[in-house]
Write an enzyme that holds these catalytic residues in place. Sequence first.
Site, PDB file in Angstrom:
ATOM      1  CD  GLU A   1      49.039  41.072  32.076  1.00  0.00           C
ATOM      2  OE1 GLU A   1      49.597  41.979  31.347  1.00  0.00           O
ATOM      3  OE2 GLU A   1      47.649  41.286  32.098  1.00  0.00           O
TER       4      GLU A   1
ATOM      5  CD  GLU B   1      46.129  43.012  36.336  1.00  0.00           C
ATOM      6  OE1 GLU B   1      45.751  43.711  35.212  1.00  0.00           O
ATOM      7  OE2 GLU B   1      47.452  42.982  36.628  1.00  0.00           O
TER       8      GLU B   1
HETATM    9  C1  GAL Z   1      47.766  44.479  32.748  1.00  0.00           C
HETATM   10  C2  GAL Z   1      48.880  44.670  33.652  1.00  0.00           C
HETATM   11  C3  GAL Z   1      48.301  45.617  34.860  1.00  0.00           C
HETATM   12  C4  GAL Z   1      47.905  47.040  34.234  1.00  0.00           C
HETATM   13  C5  GAL Z   1      46.853  46.670  33.326  1.00  0.00           C
HETATM   14  C6  GAL Z   1      46.091  47.973  32.467  1.00  0.00           C
HETATM   15  O1  GAL Z   1      48.048  43.780  31.573  1.00  0.00           O
HETATM   16  O2  GAL Z   1      48.971  43.456  34.203  1.00  0.00           O
HETATM   17  O3  GAL Z   1      49.564  45.955  35.480  1.00  0.00           O
HETATM   18  O4  GAL Z   1      49.124  47.341  33.483  1.00  0.00           O
HETATM   19  O5  GAL Z   1      47.204  45.762  32.263  1.00  0.00           O
HETATM   20  O6  GAL Z   1      45.859  48.687  33.410  1.00  0.00           O
END
Ligand code: GAL
Length: 830
Positions: free
Chosen positions: A187, A256
Amino acid sequence: MSYRESLVLLNCLCWAILALALFSSAEKLSVSYDGRALTINGQRKIIISGSIHYPRSTPEMWPFLIDKAKEGGIDAIETYVFWNAHEPQQGQYDFSGNNDLVRFIRTVQEQGLYAILRIGPYVCAEWNYGGFPVWLHNLPGIEFRTKNKVFMDEMEKFSTVIINTMKDYELFASQGGPIIIAQIENEYGNIKGSYGQAGNEYVKWCADLALSYDLSIPWIMCQEDDAPHPIINTCNGFYCDQFKPNSKNSPKMWTENWTGWFKAWGSRDPLRTAEDLAFAVGRFFQYGGTLQNYYMYHGGTNFGRTSGGPYITTSYDYNAPLDEYGNKAQPKWGHLKQLHDLVKSMEEVLTYGEVNHTEYGHLTTATSYTYKGKSSCFFGNAENGDRDITYGNTTYKVRGWSVSILPDCKTEVYNTAEVNTQTTIWEKVSSQVGNFKEPMQWQWRDEKIEFVSREGEVADTAMTANRLLDQKVLTNDSSDYLWYITSFHLSGSDPLFGKNVTLRVKTSGHILHAFLNGRHIGSQHAQKDKYSFVFEKKISDLLLYGFNQISLLSATVGLANYGAHFENSEVGVHGPVELMADGETIRNLSSNEWYYKVGLDGEKSEFFNPNCQLMEPWNYGNLPLNQNFVWYKTTFQTPSGSEAVIVDLMGMGKGHAWVNGLSIGRYWPSYLSIENGCSSSCDFRGAYSDGKCATNCGKPTQRWYHIPRSYLNCGGENTLILFEEFGGTPLDIDIQTTRVKKVCAMPYAGSTLELSCHDRTISDIKFVSFGNPHGTCDSFQKGSCESSTALSVIEEACVGQRECSIEVSEKNLGSTGCKKRNRLAVQVTC
Ligand code: GAL
């Protein structure tokens, strides 16, 4: 070498031999991609992946977690690599126990799944310091995550260690291993703007570094719009259906898909419904997505001091399809499984088919995929109200905020808003069965409270300085605790003399315990989301004529893990530290001589290790209650069976817990979650954000703490040791196990209901109505029409069984006389 170390070594050797035998002949895969999908051996693939972070569970848990993921229709397991877990000291590596990355990836391979390795090495992940070791910060001239030579050299060194280890064990798909995708950075696009041109150059450097490893598998960068070709940029978020990769030659991937959310001390429990999660997945595949990963599929536990944030709880349950302990969180697990099975059955048409969207207005769209004369359809409705659409010659109802899937474009087989799987209600039961509960026998000892002797000397100081220093710099992250100690003289001519004096300390988190002349004068902690605060205490009554000592014990609760330049966030007492009278600063102590002492005495003397021979024995009797800085110790028997074991720490304040010398994390049951924003009902419709549908308002943020079974002695006695910081009472502490209490379901006619009490048997049917029942678990009600035989059919099929399968149809359950579509409501006791 200790006994434990030799066991670990033996274990590793056995693994290495077994793995060599098993995998030396594994098929080498050619993994690539085109604008549509990832290709494996030239075939386009739909990949459904789930995150399981290896250090958030134990090697003994990995096989069953991965097995349950596989059963849930998961094709790939995704994990980050945690730099500070593997290189706690510069150049000293640790791949043992929960950090055994090779064993984890091999376990994935053994189950026949793929792996996605997100090397980072910045990971965010609510992990301490975003995965960076604190020693990195202490290297002169370093700046993290930008074009900075010191940083890039270390990042390259660590990434190379990981890549080479994976290569040595032949774990990349091109070598016959399971790893089909690797990620560099994480990110970066979210924060790149703060780094100017150096940020752009850093991205380019990251890409070049990744490609230089020549792994013959695709690399990704998530949330990175300018990821240079051939690196694929991917999406993270609650919804990614509208995401477009930065090249038409890259497939649409979702790294994600947040299955719930993480928790900080003071947060409510997140609830992202199965309906909404399935809706997001359904839409992603409707709009051309071909790889998606659940973050998290199993969240697990932040053991030790691994949670970051700061203020992230020890539990990282995440409201994921597998709960913290590895149990199936139903209906989420099952509702998604059905979706996965269906989407996978459409793999060819989705990845090769011609796509056609028909818009019906009001955010309602029918999408068809056609290939070799076969068509599959998605009907999506992103408004809250139901809609009728006519497709072909048929009119279909598409429920609000849902996606219907018709694999032949005629018959609806799945709708994301119609949950036909069971809801499982778990309970926690004391491991001491029967009416008589033998109270735990507690021993205790005090933590030593530091203060300067009259001569101003402090033993074992890390250093002295005439200023206030940052906590992480001094502790190098070896402890949550740092003592800041100073002294001053008070004479009769002092402007403070005879005044109403207040000690005022400004601190940047997270907890401050203040002592004057060896006496505790107060403690204060930060509130969630606001980590600096001012501590004030009237001290006139305790001031001595002459020599006075101030000792400040500062405690951190994980280090920051997110944001541009987060590595520089201050922690600890940054001051000013002042003596005030009549609202004015009379003496600023910030540039006094300060003594620094890292960690607790009990940490250094290993009070948490039951095998340690201590100079002074533990105390019996006169158990201190509600007293700060006390170590407690007790023993308990390993609960029989295989259910997850937890400890209920209700009654305790805040501190750290160890079982048989192994840390199960920080505890803080006295920190209540916020009072507001929970409601008893939850409408899955409408965009999810972390506060929506939250539960647990006003209750302890985290009361139960996971003890992995592998931390326990088989059938034997175990030691639980606690360090209590604020004061609490250990008398109600209870060792418990989780088990299924009851199961409810409300499937529609046309589906098949799989009912399961997991390891227990279905003992009793509490409610059955097949017709038009309504209500929810524990409050089901019969409607105006129902079958008279459903109960006996279900009793016959299910009572006394661990699981049973019920075809939800009039043919099986009897006719209902209802005019509308039949539904079955069932509740069973386990
Ligand atoms: C994303 C990040 C993850 C985790 C998630 C929230 O932005 O890439 O590592 O932090 O948010 O759980």
